[in-house]
Design a protein around this motif. Structure first.
Motif, PDB file in Angstrom:
ATOM      1  N   THR A  77       0.699  -1.071   0.090  1.00  0.00           N
ATOM      2  CA  THR A  77      -0.100   0.042  -0.030  1.00  0.00           C
ATOM      3  C   THR A  77       0.945   1.462   0.225  1.00  0.00           C
ATOM      4  OG1 THR A  77      -1.841  -1.173   1.150  1.00  0.00           O
ATOM      5  CG2 THR A  77      -1.905   1.255   1.336  1.00  0.00           C
ATOM      6  N   LEU A  78       1.800   1.298   0.995  1.00  0.00           N
ATOM      7  CA  LEU A  78       2.479   2.555   0.933  1.00  0.00           C
ATOM      8  C   LEU A  78       3.944   2.077   0.432  1.00  0.00           C
ATOM      9  CD1 LEU A  78       1.890   4.120   4.534  1.00  0.00           C
ATOM     10  CD2 LEU A  78       0.862   4.849   2.325  1.00  0.00           C
ATOM     11  N   VAL A  79       4.477   0.883   0.481  1.00  0.00           N
ATOM     12  CA  VAL A  79       5.741   0.487   0.091  1.00  0.00           C
ATOM     13  C   VAL A  79       5.338  -0.770  -0.933  1.00  0.00           C
ATOM     14  CG1 VAL A  79       7.014   1.323   2.206  1.00  0.00           C
ATOM     15  CG2 VAL A  79       6.045  -1.142   1.997  1.00  0.00           C
ATOM     16  N   THR A  80       6.538  -0.783  -1.642  1.00  0.00           N
ATOM     17  CA  THR A  80       6.562  -1.980  -2.537  1.00  0.00           C
ATOM     18  C   THR A  80       6.854  -3.374  -1.775  1.00  0.00           C
ATOM     19  OG1 THR A  80       8.980  -1.771  -2.898  1.00  0.00           O
ATOM     20  CG2 THR A  80       7.612  -0.448  -4.307  1.00  0.00           C
ATOM     21  N   THR A  81       6.457  -4.331  -2.421  1.00  0.00           N
ATOM     22  CA  THR A  81       6.801  -5.801  -1.936  1.00  0.00           C
ATOM     23  C   THR A  81       7.739  -6.396  -2.803  1.00  0.00           C
ATOM     24  OG1 THR A  81       4.670  -5.888  -0.842  1.00  0.00           O
ATOM     25  CG2 THR A  81       5.831  -7.793  -1.207  1.00  0.00           C
ATOM     26  N   LEU A  82       8.837  -7.163  -2.380  1.00  0.00           N
ATOM     27  CA  LEU A  82       9.633  -7.628  -3.487  1.00  0.00           C
ATOM     28  C   LEU A  82       9.056  -9.002  -4.171  1.00  0.00           C
ATOM     29  CD1 LEU A  82      12.958  -7.980  -1.371  1.00  0.00           C
ATOM     30  CD2 LEU A  82      12.392  -6.442  -3.303  1.00  0.00           C
ATOM     31  N   SER A  83       9.072  -9.347  -5.486  1.00  0.00           N
ATOM     32  CA  SER A  83       8.954 -10.281  -6.093  1.00  0.00           C
ATOM     33  C   SER A  83       9.608 -11.758  -5.575  1.00  0.00           C
ATOM     34  CB  SER A  83       9.086 -10.292  -7.509  1.00  0.00           C
ATOM     35  OG  SER A  83      10.489 -10.301  -7.811  1.00  0.00           O
ATOM     36  N   LEU A  84       9.310 -12.738  -5.764  1.00  0.00           N
ATOM     37  CA  LEU A  84      10.165 -14.128  -5.158  1.00  0.00           C
ATOM     38  C   LEU A  84      11.318 -13.843  -5.820  1.00  0.00           C
ATOM     39  CD1 LEU A  84      10.302 -16.541  -3.833  1.00  0.00           C
ATOM     40  CD2 LEU A  84       9.265 -17.713  -5.735  1.00  0.00           C
ATOM     41  N   SER A  85      11.631 -13.454  -7.092  1.00  0.00           N
ATOM     42  CA  SER A  85      12.704 -13.439  -7.872  1.00  0.00           C
ATOM     43  C   SER A  85      13.791 -12.404  -7.419  1.00  0.00           C
ATOM     44  CB  SER A  85      12.725 -13.146  -9.150  1.00  0.00           C
ATOM     45  OG  SER A  85      12.143 -14.444 -10.087  1.00  0.00           O
ATOM     46  N   ASP A  86      13.090 -11.123  -7.004  1.00  0.00           N
ATOM     47  CA  ASP A  86      14.056 -10.258  -6.270  1.00  0.00           C
ATOM     48  C   ASP A  86      14.311 -10.552  -4.987  1.00  0.00           C
ATOM     49  OD1 ASP A  86      13.955  -8.779  -8.867  1.00  0.00           O
ATOM     50  OD2 ASP A  86      12.108  -7.398  -7.982  1.00  0.00           O
ATOM     51  N   TRP A  87      13.460 -11.123  -4.196  1.00  0.00           N
ATOM     52  CA  TRP A  87      14.061 -11.454  -3.036  1.00  0.00           C
ATOM     53  C   TRP A  87      15.133 -12.316  -2.898  1.00  0.00           C
ATOM     54  CZ3 TRP A  87      10.643 -15.878  -0.065  1.00  0.00           C
ATOM     55  CH2 TRP A  87      11.258 -16.125   1.187  1.00  0.00           C
ATOM     56  N   VAL A  88      14.972 -13.403  -3.813  1.00  0.00           N
ATOM     57  CA  VAL A  88      16.326 -14.326  -4.145  1.00  0.00           C
ATOM     58  C   VAL A  88      17.575 -13.803  -4.596  1.00  0.00           C
ATOM     59  CG1 VAL A  88      17.187 -16.301  -5.320  1.00  0.00           C
ATOM     60  CG2 VAL A  88      14.833 -16.412  -4.378  1.00  0.00           C
ATOM     61  N   ARG A  89      17.421 -12.880  -5.323  1.00  0.00           N
ATOM     62  CA  ARG A  89      18.473 -11.991  -6.116  1.00  0.00           C
ATOM     63  C   ARG A  89      19.082 -11.208  -4.962  1.00  0.00           C
ATOM     64  NH1 ARG A  89      16.134 -10.279 -10.112  1.00  0.00           N
ATOM     65  NH2 ARG A  89      17.097 -12.120 -11.459  1.00  0.00           N
ATOM     66  N   HIS A  90      18.453 -10.737  -3.907  1.00  0.00           N
ATOM     67  CA  HIS A  90      18.935  -9.585  -3.052  1.00  0.00           C
ATOM     68  C   HIS A  90      19.697 -10.705  -1.925  1.00  0.00           C
ATOM     69  CE1 HIS A  90      17.818  -5.803  -4.275  1.00  0.00           C
ATOM     70  NE2 HIS A  90      16.565  -6.128  -3.971  1.00  0.00           N
ATOM     71  N   ALA A  91      18.899 -11.669  -1.737  1.00  0.00           N
ATOM     72  CA  ALA A  91      19.518 -12.650  -0.685  1.00  0.00           C
ATOM     73  C   ALA A  91      20.849 -13.414  -1.111  1.00  0.00           C
ATOM     74  CB  ALA A  91      18.682 -13.828  -0.315  1.00  0.00           C
ATOM     75  N   LEU A  92      21.169 -13.489  -2.456  1.00  0.00           N
ATOM     76  CA  LEU A  92      22.222 -14.263  -2.772  1.00  0.00           C
ATOM     77  C   LEU A  92      23.337 -13.053  -2.820  1.00  0.00           C
ATOM     78  CD1 LEU A  92      20.902 -15.995  -6.049  1.00  0.00           C
ATOM     79  CD2 LEU A  92      21.951 -17.164  -4.112  1.00  0.00           C
ATOM     80  N   ARG A  93      22.923 -11.747  -3.133  1.00  0.00           N
ATOM     81  CA  ARG A  93      24.191 -10.753  -2.928  1.00  0.00           C
ATOM     82  C   ARG A  93      24.391 -10.615  -1.473  1.00  0.00           C
ATOM     83  NH1 ARG A  93      21.243  -7.000  -7.175  1.00  0.00           N
ATOM     84  NH2 ARG A  93      21.846  -8.103  -9.192  1.00  0.00           N
ATOM     85  N   VAL A  94      23.524 -10.738  -0.585  1.00  0.00           N
ATOM     86  CA  VAL A  94      23.717 -10.536   0.842  1.00  0.00           C
ATOM     87  C   VAL A  94      24.618 -11.764   1.412  1.00  0.00           C
ATOM     88  CG1 VAL A  94      22.920 -10.698   3.254  1.00  0.00           C
ATOM     89  CG2 VAL A  94      21.653  -9.310   1.496  1.00  0.00           C
ATOM     90  N   ALA A  95      24.568 -12.874   0.622  1.00  0.00           N
ATOM     91  CA  ALA A  95      25.167 -14.167   1.212  1.00  0.00           C
ATOM     92  C   ALA A  95      26.423 -13.888   0.201  1.00  0.00           C
ATOM     93  CB  ALA A  95      24.650 -15.376   0.962  1.00  0.00           C
ATOM     94  N   ARG A  96      26.788 -12.870  -0.519  1.00  0.00           N
ATOM     95  CA  ARG A  96      27.939 -12.892  -1.281  1.00  0.00           C
ATOM     96  C   ARG A  96      28.143 -13.933  -2.428  1.00  0.00           C
ATOM     97  NH1 ARG A  96      32.554 -10.364   2.685  1.00  0.00           N
ATOM     98  NH2 ARG A  96      31.262  -8.483   3.405  1.00  0.00           N
ATOM     99  N   ARG A  97      26.988 -14.152  -2.906  1.00  0.00           N
ATOM    100  CA  ARG A  97      26.942 -15.549  -3.945  1.00  0.00           C
ATOM    101  C   ARG A  97      26.752 -14.902  -5.242  1.00  0.00           C
ATOM    102  NH1 ARG A  97      24.171 -20.508  -1.013  1.00  0.00           N
ATOM    103  NH2 ARG A  97      25.453 -20.409   1.015  1.00  0.00           N
ATOM    104  N   ASP A  98      26.706 -15.691  -6.490  1.00  0.00           N
ATOM    105  CA  ASP A  98      26.268 -15.276  -7.557  1.00  0.00           C
ATOM    106  C   ASP A  98      24.991 -15.031  -7.751  1.00  0.00           C
ATOM    107  OD1 ASP A  98      25.998 -14.912 -10.429  1.00  0.00           O
ATOM    108  OD2 ASP A  98      27.134 -16.529 -11.000  1.00  0.00           O
ATOM    109  N   GLY A  99      24.385 -13.814  -8.187  1.00  0.00           N
ATOM    110  CA  GLY A  99      23.085 -13.310  -8.200  1.00  0.00           C
ATOM    111  C   GLY A  99      22.752 -13.171  -9.518  1.00  0.00           C
TER     112      GLY A  99
END
Length: 218
Positions: free
Chosen positions: A13-35
């Motif tokens: 409503t006030l903020v965006t919600t990550l798609s499943l793919s974007d969620w995973v992509r960000h998590a891979l980067r946080v884990a310092r893995r290939d995104g």
């Protein structure tokens, strides 16, 4: 009819919600893995293979208990065959409001409501404190009441989420507008005499939708 208060949902409503793919992509980067796309698709496929994942993530009360929320997510990550490091990165992204971007018209909308003397509340089914996100965005002074499910021990569509918000605002249902994006949890406000405006879920922070709130409140 004159309205004296507006209650907003948060995610979608006030903020965006990550798609499943974007969620995973960000998590891979946080884990310092290939995104890259191939790795994202592999993790997404693993998550989608978990039986009943959508129902499990939408269990009644999941946002009303932080331990229950965390346990549910990590059970799903385990069932998907994901390692602990990636599981923790996924949960870190899920619980970080920095990944939920405010709609660009949020500030102007809240400020105009505030200037009209209309009370503003945020009632969210969420497992962490979102007040710092409003502070970072320069919006905290515009919100009078935060009703957060993990603090309340209940979540929408439980009537207590609405009645407690109304009590904190000092406003009657007939003089209040509920603004959300989901028919079942947010739309339940109408059953309690609150005029309810359901907007399409916010996918892009540049989407202009909140002018409808100003039109209703006017």
């Amino acid at each position: 009819m004159s309205f004296r208060a507006v209650i907003f949902d948060w995610r979608g409503t006030l903020v965006t919600t990550l798609s499943l793919s974007d969620w995973v992509r960000h998590a891979l980067r946080v884990a310092r893995r290939d995104g890259g796309d191939e790795h994202v698709r592999a993790v997404v496929a693993a998550l989608r293979s978990v039986p009943g994942i959508n129902d499990r993530l939408d269990r009644p009360g999941i946002d009303a208990d932080t331990g229950f929320h965390r346990g549910t997510y990590f059970d799903i990550f385990a069932d998907a065959g994901l390692d602990d490091e990636l599981a923790h990165s996924l949960y870190e992204v899920e619980s970080d409001p920095a990944y939920n971007r405010f709609a660009q018209d949020t500030h102007a909308t809240l400020r105009e409501l505030h200037q009209r003397g209309i009370g503003i509340a945020v009632a969210s089914d969420i497992h962490f404190d979102i007040r710092p996100a409003f502070e970072t965005a320069g919006l905290s002074g515009l919100v009078d009441v935060f009703t957060l499910s993990f603090e309340q021990g209940v979540q929408k569509p439980d009537p207590l989420m609405f009645t407690r918000t109304l009590a904190a605002l000092g406003c009657e249902p007939a003089h209040t507008v509920m603004v959300g994006d989901r028919p079942r949890p947010d739309g339940a406000a109408v059953e309690h005499g609150i005029t309810t405006l359901l907007l399409p879920s916010l996918r892009d922070e540049q989407d202009q939708r909140l002018h409808h709130v100003l039109a209703v409140a006017r």
